[in-house]
Scaffold this motif. Structure first.
Motif, mmCIF file in Angstrom:
data_model
loop_
_atom_site.group_PDB
_atom_site.id
_atom_site.type_symbol
_atom_site.label_atom_id
_atom_site.label_comp_id
_atom_site.label_asym_id
_atom_site.label_seq_id
_atom_site.Cartn_x
_atom_site.Cartn_y
_atom_site.Cartn_z
ATOM 1 N N UNK A 34 0.862 -1.186 0.000
ATOM 2 C CA UNK A 34 0.000 0.000 0.000
ATOM 3 C C UNK A 34 0.894 1.231 0.000
ATOM 4 N N UNK A 35 0.851 1.995 -1.085
ATOM 5 C CA UNK A 35 1.675 3.219 -1.169
ATOM 6 C C UNK A 35 0.792 4.329 -1.725
ATOM 7 N N UNK A 36 -0.415 4.430 -1.175
ATOM 8 C CA UNK A 36 -1.424 5.305 -1.774
ATOM 9 C C UNK A 36 -1.409 6.722 -1.195
ATOM 10 N N UNK A 37 -0.483 7.017 -0.287
ATOM 11 C CA UNK A 37 -0.370 8.380 0.213
ATOM 12 C C UNK A 37 -1.628 8.840 0.932
ATOM 13 N N UNK A 38 -1.734 10.164 1.056
ATOM 14 C CA UNK A 38 -2.842 10.687 1.860
ATOM 15 C C UNK A 38 -3.527 11.865 1.191
ATOM 16 N N UNK A 39 -3.230 12.096 -0.079
ATOM 17 C CA UNK A 39 -3.649 13.370 -0.646
ATOM 18 C C UNK A 39 -5.027 13.310 -1.297
ATOM 19 N N UNK A 40 -5.591 12.107 -1.466
ATOM 20 C CA UNK A 40 -6.770 11.978 -2.312
ATOM 21 C C UNK A 40 -8.094 12.377 -1.666
#
Ligand SMILES: Cc1cc2nc3c(=O)[nH]c(=O)nc-3n(C[C@H](O)[C@H](O)[C@H](O)COP(=O)(O)OP(=O)(O)OC[C@H]3O[C@@H](n4cnc5c(N)ncnc54)[C@H](O)[C@@H]3O)c2cc1C
Length: 499
Positions: free
Chosen positions: A266-272
């Motif tokens: 999981x490398x989906x970051x936090x910006x979405x």
């Protein structure tokens, strides 16, 4: 990058079982975390560069003990023991100090690593991501200047400053623009030959563990090519991950896909997923949650100098960027935030003035130009210790101060810029079960995903890994250590499964 060329195959019950092995690794998210991991899984192996001298004498001694053993194959816990710095992750500190040995002391010493491309160490993988390679950096406003020094935004073995020089561009006050960063990450993927692993324009909607048998029992359309992996999949005792989603074709249609994988990162970051205030009228069309809405409104002339003010809610750096942008375009602003201007928790009170003059200017505006006392700045009003009560259909919003006193303002548009949260809706229970406190949603600062500090494998789910802000590493220079830990763990798993 996703094209109509033959990149997915349709399997059915009659096909040879060995042709449809699950993929060893699927990485979800193609930002700096996913790119760095893809580089390491593509057979790029770091070794201690002989004759180099690391300023940390204990680390130097440890590195000299086994110069022929790659860092990926060494004991990361042993190497990182005793390191201190601006991250809580020992592996993040280790990789950072190997790449940028004296950077925290203002030095520019070269990396003590040398990179070898060892094709026998490749681990087949796919990197899935909504945007082009570079992740959040394609969504951040291009002219925004990084908080970090430019060289801290670079990925292994391709210095950001060298790419900038090649492009004949420079840093601003040692910092870079978001546009340059996004372009550099795209260039990195091409330059390192990683693009064959990237499936951009791809959105993952579900990740579930299933029995390995189901791979062979279901006809599926997938994104994976037939695998001739060195990684030996043992069928008997395995559960695998089923990754579902869709991608946009060149014609603009959406195609569904399924991929089976032994490991998922999981490398989906936090910006979405921008944070919402949860007040009445927040879903009205003039209320936005991303800075890009302001730029678009300026571009298409729907707001300008003569418009009613823009309401900007929040006192973080994105809100500050919005204020600077509006100020630059002479658009009137009402700025609402809950804290006092001198609150030590306010980010502006933590940034050195010399390095961040533009944010210092916003802070000055916040202090000097409140509704109560007019100051030197045109077109800006600061409302500390206020919050929004509601947005009306007539573009009138009601604000309330700390004493409960309410006031109505007519605005042209509102920008709620109070942070963002990870969107893990593709995981069971939104990934909450994976968090440190599994009663609360995942949050990069307060409640990251619980991972082993030396492998970044989730403690609650074997085969599932988390990287970057999801695992509590919030800066690009530190997300790379997580990638090192994951690659090291996956290579160890691969060695247990010799072909
Ligand atoms: C405004 C702003 C300024 C920043 N400034 C700095 C700075 O100066 N220095 C610094 O070091 N860091 C900075 N950061 C933090 C930095 O952006 C992150 O640390 C870094 O980008 C994290 O990398 P990542 O690869 O983990 O995630 P991201 O870069 O967020 O990339 C993740 C990608 O995954 C995609 N994705 C999410 N869900 C799915 C899904 N279901 N399917 C497919 N794709 C999906 C997302 O769209 C995104 O493109 C800043 C962040 C922001 C928002």
């Amino acid at each position: 990058m996703l094209s109509d060329r033959k990149m997915y195959s349709v399997s059915n019950k009659h096909q040879n079982r060995s042709e449809f092995k699950p993929l060893p690794v699927v990485i979800i998210g193609n930002g700096p975390s996913g790119i760095c991991l893809s580089y390491l899984l593509s057979g790029y192996v770091p070794y201690f560069k002989r004759d180099s001298l690391h300023p940390h004498s204990i680390l130097q001694r440890k590195l000299e003990e086994a110069p022929d053993v790659s860092i990926l194959d060494q004991d990361l816990e042993y190497l990182s023991e005793g390191l201190e710095g601006r991250s809580h992750s020992p592996v993040a500190l280790l990789f950072d100090t190997l790449l940028r040995p004296d950077t925290d002391f203002g030095g520019t010493a070269e990396s003590v690593l040398t990179w070898w491309h060892e094709t026998n160490r490749v681990i087949p993988h796919l990197v899935l991501g909504r945007n082009p390679p570079g992740g959040a950096w394609h969504s951040i406003e291009g002219s925004m200047i990084t908080l970090s020094r430019g060289e801290w935004m670079g990925l292994p073995d391709l210095q950001f400053k060298d790419w900038l020089r090649q492009k004949r561009r420079g840093l601003r006050n040692n910092r870079a623009t978001a546009e340059d960063i996004a372009q550099y990450y795209q260039h990195y993927v091409m330059k390192k030959g990683l693009q064959k692993n990237f499936r951009c324009g791809t959105v993952v909607t579900s990740v579930r563990k299933v029995s390995a048998e189901s791979i062979f029992n279901h006809a599926q359309k997938d994104l994976q090519e037939k695998s001739d992996s060195l990684w030996n999949f043992t069928e008997e005792n395995m559960e695998v991950f089923k990754v579902d989603g869709f991608f946009k074709t060149l014609k603009g249609d959406q195609e569904l896909f399924s991929i089976y994988a032994e490991n998922v990162v999981l490398a989906t970051g936090t910006y979405d997923s921008p944070t919402w205030l949860g007040v009445k009228g927040e879903n009205l069309s003039y209320v936005h949650h991303q800075l890009s809405a302001l730029e678009e409104a300026v571009k298409d002339n729907s707001i300008g100098i003569m418009s009613d003010p823009v309401l900007i809610v929040g006192a973080g750096l994105t809100a500050a960027d919005a204020i600077l942008f509006a100020h630059h375009c002479s658009i009137p602003v009402i700025h609402v935030f809950r804290r006092t201007v001198n609150d030590p928790g306010l980010i502006f009170n933590q940034l050195p003035k010399v390095m961040y003059p533009e944010y210092h200017k916003v802070h000055q505006m916040m202090k000097e130009q409140s509704a109560a006392c007019s100051g030197p700045y045109d077109c800006y009003v600061s409302l500390p210790e206020h919050h929004v009560l509601s947005f009306g259909k007539d573009k009138k919003c009601i604000l309330q101060d700390k004493n409960g006193y309410q006031k109505v303002y007519k605005i042209s548009m509102a920008l709620v810029l109070t942070g963002s949260n990870p969107n893990l809706s593709f995981l069971p229970n939104n990934g909450i079960d994976l968090a440190m406190d599994c009663d609360q949603p995942v949050n990069p600062k307060r409640n990251p995903i619980d991972v082993d500090p030396f492998t970044y494998e989730c403690t609650q789910e074997k085969g599932l890994y988390a990287l970057g802000p999801l695992a509590g590493d919030n800066f690009v220079r530190f997300v790379q250590g997580g990638a090192l830990a994951v690659a090291s763990s996956l290579l160890k798993k691969a060695n247990k499964n010799p072909p």
